[in-house]
Design a protein around this motif. Structure first.
Motif, PDB file in Angstrom:
ATOM      1  N   ILE A 108       0.852  -1.193   0.000  1.00 50.61           N
ATOM      2  CA  ILE A 108       0.000   0.000   0.000  1.00 50.61           C
ATOM      3  C   ILE A 108       0.889   1.245   0.000  1.00 50.61           C
ATOM      4  O   ILE A 108       2.100   1.157   0.183  1.00 50.61           O
ATOM      5  N   THR A 109       0.276   2.396  -0.218  1.00 47.99           N
ATOM      6  CA  THR A 109       1.054   3.628  -0.320  1.00 47.99           C
ATOM      7  C   THR A 109       1.536   4.093   1.056  1.00 47.99           C
ATOM      8  O   THR A 109       1.060   3.614   2.104  1.00 47.99           O
ATOM      9  N   GLY A 110       2.467   5.037   1.034  1.00 47.91           N
ATOM     10  CA  GLY A 110       2.927   5.620   2.288  1.00 47.91           C
ATOM     11  C   GLY A 110       1.789   6.262   3.055  1.00 47.91           C
ATOM     12  O   GLY A 110       1.671   6.102   4.278  1.00 47.91           O
ATOM     13  N   GLU A 111       0.932   6.981   2.350  1.00 49.35           N
ATOM     14  CA  GLU A 111      -0.210   7.623   3.003  1.00 49.35           C
ATOM     15  C   GLU A 111      -1.146   6.585   3.606  1.00 49.35           C
ATOM     16  O   GLU A 111      -1.633   6.759   4.739  1.00 49.35           O
ATOM     17  N   GLU A 112      -1.390   5.495   2.894  1.00 49.09           N
ATOM     18  CA  GLU A 112      -2.275   4.456   3.420  1.00 49.09           C
ATOM     19  C   GLU A 112      -1.676   3.777   4.644  1.00 49.09           C
ATOM     20  O   GLU A 112      -2.398   3.418   5.581  1.00 49.09           O
ATOM     21  N   ASN A 113      -0.357   3.622   4.664  1.00 51.56           N
ATOM     22  CA  ASN A 113       0.297   3.101   5.863  1.00 51.56           C
ATOM     23  C   ASN A 113       0.041   4.023   7.055  1.00 51.56           C
ATOM     24  O   ASN A 113      -0.253   3.563   8.157  1.00 51.56           O
ATOM     25  N   MET A 114       0.145   5.322   6.817  1.00 52.88           N
ATOM     26  CA  MET A 114      -0.073   6.293   7.892  1.00 52.88           C
ATOM     27  C   MET A 114      -1.525   6.265   8.372  1.00 52.88           C
ATOM     28  O   MET A 114      -1.791   6.303   9.592  1.00 52.88           O
ATOM     29  N   LEU A 115      -2.456   6.196   7.441  1.00 52.57           N
ATOM     30  CA  LEU A 115      -3.872   6.199   7.811  1.00 52.57           C
ATOM     31  C   LEU A 115      -4.245   4.914   8.548  1.00 52.57           C
ATOM     32  O   LEU A 115      -5.110   4.933   9.440  1.00 52.57           O
ATOM     33  N   LEU A 116      -3.596   3.811   8.183  1.00 46.75           N
ATOM     34  CA  LEU A 116      -3.826   2.563   8.899  1.00 46.75           C
ATOM     35  C   LEU A 116      -3.402   2.706  10.362  1.00 46.75           C
ATOM     36  O   LEU A 116      -4.123   2.267  11.276  1.00 46.75           O
ATOM     37  N   MET A 117      -2.266   3.347  10.595  1.00 46.39           N
ATOM     38  CA  MET A 117      -1.820   3.578  11.974  1.00 46.39           C
ATOM     39  C   MET A 117      -2.784   4.504  12.706  1.00 46.39           C
ATOM     40  O   MET A 117      -3.064   4.319  13.896  1.00 46.39           O
ATOM     41  N   ALA A 118      -3.306   5.496  12.002  1.00 48.03           N
ATOM     42  CA  ALA A 118      -4.266   6.410  12.627  1.00 48.03           C
ATOM     43  C   ALA A 118      -5.516   5.651  13.059  1.00 48.03           C
ATOM     44  O   ALA A 118      -6.068   5.903  14.140  1.00 48.03           O
ATOM     45  N   ASP A 119      -5.964   4.712  12.223  1.00 49.30           N
ATOM     46  CA  ASP A 119      -7.124   3.888  12.589  1.00 49.30           C
ATOM     47  C   ASP A 119      -6.817   3.040  13.826  1.00 49.30           C
ATOM     48  O   ASP A 119      -7.655   2.897  14.724  1.00 49.30           O
ATOM     49  N   LEU A 120      -5.605   2.493  13.879  1.00 46.00           N
ATOM     50  CA  LEU A 120      -5.229   1.662  15.027  1.00 46.00           C
ATOM     51  C   LEU A 120      -5.180   2.468  16.316  1.00 46.00           C
ATOM     52  O   LEU A 120      -5.385   1.930  17.406  1.00 46.00           O
ATOM     53  N   HIS A 121      -4.916   3.763  16.195  1.00 39.56           N
ATOM     54  CA  HIS A 121      -4.903   4.646  17.363  1.00 39.56           C
ATOM     55  C   HIS A 121      -6.279   5.281  17.618  1.00 39.56           C
ATOM     56  O   HIS A 121      -6.406   6.167  18.456  1.00 39.56           O
ATOM     57  N   HIS A 122      -7.290   4.818  16.873  1.00 40.03           N
ATOM     58  CA  HIS A 122      -8.677   5.259  17.061  1.00 40.03           C
ATOM     59  C   HIS A 122      -8.854   6.760  16.823  1.00 40.03           C
ATOM     60  O   HIS A 122      -9.667   7.419  17.494  1.00 40.03           O
ATOM     61  N   LEU A 123      -8.076   7.324  15.880  1.00 41.11           N
ATOM     62  CA  LEU A 123      -8.283   8.715  15.513  1.00 41.11           C
ATOM     63  C   LEU A 123      -9.457   8.810  14.539  1.00 41.11           C
ATOM     64  O   LEU A 123      -9.701   7.888  13.758  1.00 41.11           O
TER      65      LEU A 123
END
Length: 336
Positions: A108-123
């Motif tokens: 996946i893209t760099g941005e998608e990696n970041m958004l996945l982490m944001a989801d894991l942190h419940h943002l």
């Protein structure tokens, strides 16, 4: 002590600083193999702590215990003011971990990696996109954000890895050999990122095999050997525990050389090179003492070279010189 209260550490100038991490008697064994044999740590907040050691010394095991990935067999620790055993969830909320191997998903893209982490942190989606965009810009990844991470260079993947770690705004970051495999330019870029994190108040727990990396970044360094802390201190403090430091004086005038040899009792003479060598720990006080003795005798050296042991010397002395890469350190400084 309540888990919400951080203990205090003394800084070098005597001021009190909150302790980011404190451990006492940490032990870990795998079968008959003792990996950690009762280590103690005390790391002030907003500093860089480097743990050095050869392969198999237990560096990664220490990181895994302190980041709640595995449990210790004995001892206790507080991380960000929370008891590691009693309040592991609070510890996880306060830390970030970047392991030896990248956690980046290359598909996946760099941005998608970041958004996945944001989801894991419940943002929320809005907050997640804001945080992702800010971190991608901060780590100079905005242009590559829409590209698959598999196309990134090693340095870019490492930057993305740390950016993902920062999504949850951790107060303490564990970096387990973060620059292994990077080229010199990418390594220096990573050093700049680490300095920036500390300037922002983050505490960095760094494991590394690159001795110049610890020398460059760390406020305090501990050398791990046979499951124990063999020595701990600042880079300069560690260098002074190894013998072999000296000051070398060279002269072009034979008369000045002979006068200096008489004035500097205990100096080793090299009559062919018109040079004198005196034991020294490399400190300003020791150097001033030599120069004052020369001034008192009205003698001026043509060249002065200070040799102090480097972290290579410290490592070899403390661990027997096992399994450490060559480092391009420059231990001597010449003044003319």
């Amino acid at each position: 002590m309540p888990s919400s209260v951080m203990p205090m550490s003394k800084l070098g100038d005597g001021r009190q600083s909150p302790t980011a991490l404190a451990a006492t008697g940490l032990r870990k064994s795998y079968g008959d193999k003792t990996v950690l044999d009762g280590i103690d740590l005390n790391i002030p907040a907003g500093s860089v702590f480097a743990l050095l050691g050869p392969n198999g010394a237990g560096k990664t095991t220490a990181v895994k215990i302190l980041s709640t990935l595995i449990t210790a067999d004995g001892g206790r620790a507080e991380v960000a003011g929370h008891d590691l055993a009693a309040d592991a969830q609070a510890v996880r909320a306060a830390i970030g971990v970047t392991g030896q191997f990248s956690a980046v998903d290359g598909l996946i893209t760099g941005e998608e990696n970041m958004l996945l982490m944001a989801d894991l942190h419940h943002l929320s989606k809005r907050e997640g996109r804001r945080v992702a965009a800010e971190l991608l810009e901060r780590f100079d990844l905005t242009e590559a954000a829409k590209k698959p991470a598999a196309t990134y260079s090693g340095g870019m993947k490492r930057r993305l890895d740390i950016a993902m770690t920062l999504v949850g705004s951790p107060r303490i970051i564990f970096l387990d050999e973060p620059t292994t495999g990077l080229d010199p330019r990418s390594r220096h870029s990573m050093w700049g990122i680490i300095r920036e994190l500390v300037t922002g108040g983050v505490t960095v727990f760094l494991t590394t095999q690159y001795l110049e990396e610890a020398d460059e970044l760390a406020d305090r360094i501990a050398v791990l050997h046979d499951g124990r802390i063999a020595a701990e201190g600042s880079a300069e403090e560690l260098k002074r525990i190894v013998p072999g430091g000296h000051v070398r004086l060279r002269f072009t005038d034979p008369a000045a050389y002979r006068s200096a040899a008489s004035a500097l009792h205990g100096a080793t003479r090299d009559d062919d090179a018109l040079a004198l060598q005196l034991p020294s720990d490399g400190s300003q006080r020791a150097l001033r003492s030599v120069l004052d003795r020369l001034d008192s005798a009205g003698i001026e050296a043509d060249e002065l070279t200070v040799h102090t042991p480097d972290l290579d010397d410290v490592f070899f002395a403390l661990t027997g010189g096992t399994d450490i890469p060559h480092q391009p350190n420059q231990p001597e400084e010449t003044v003319r």
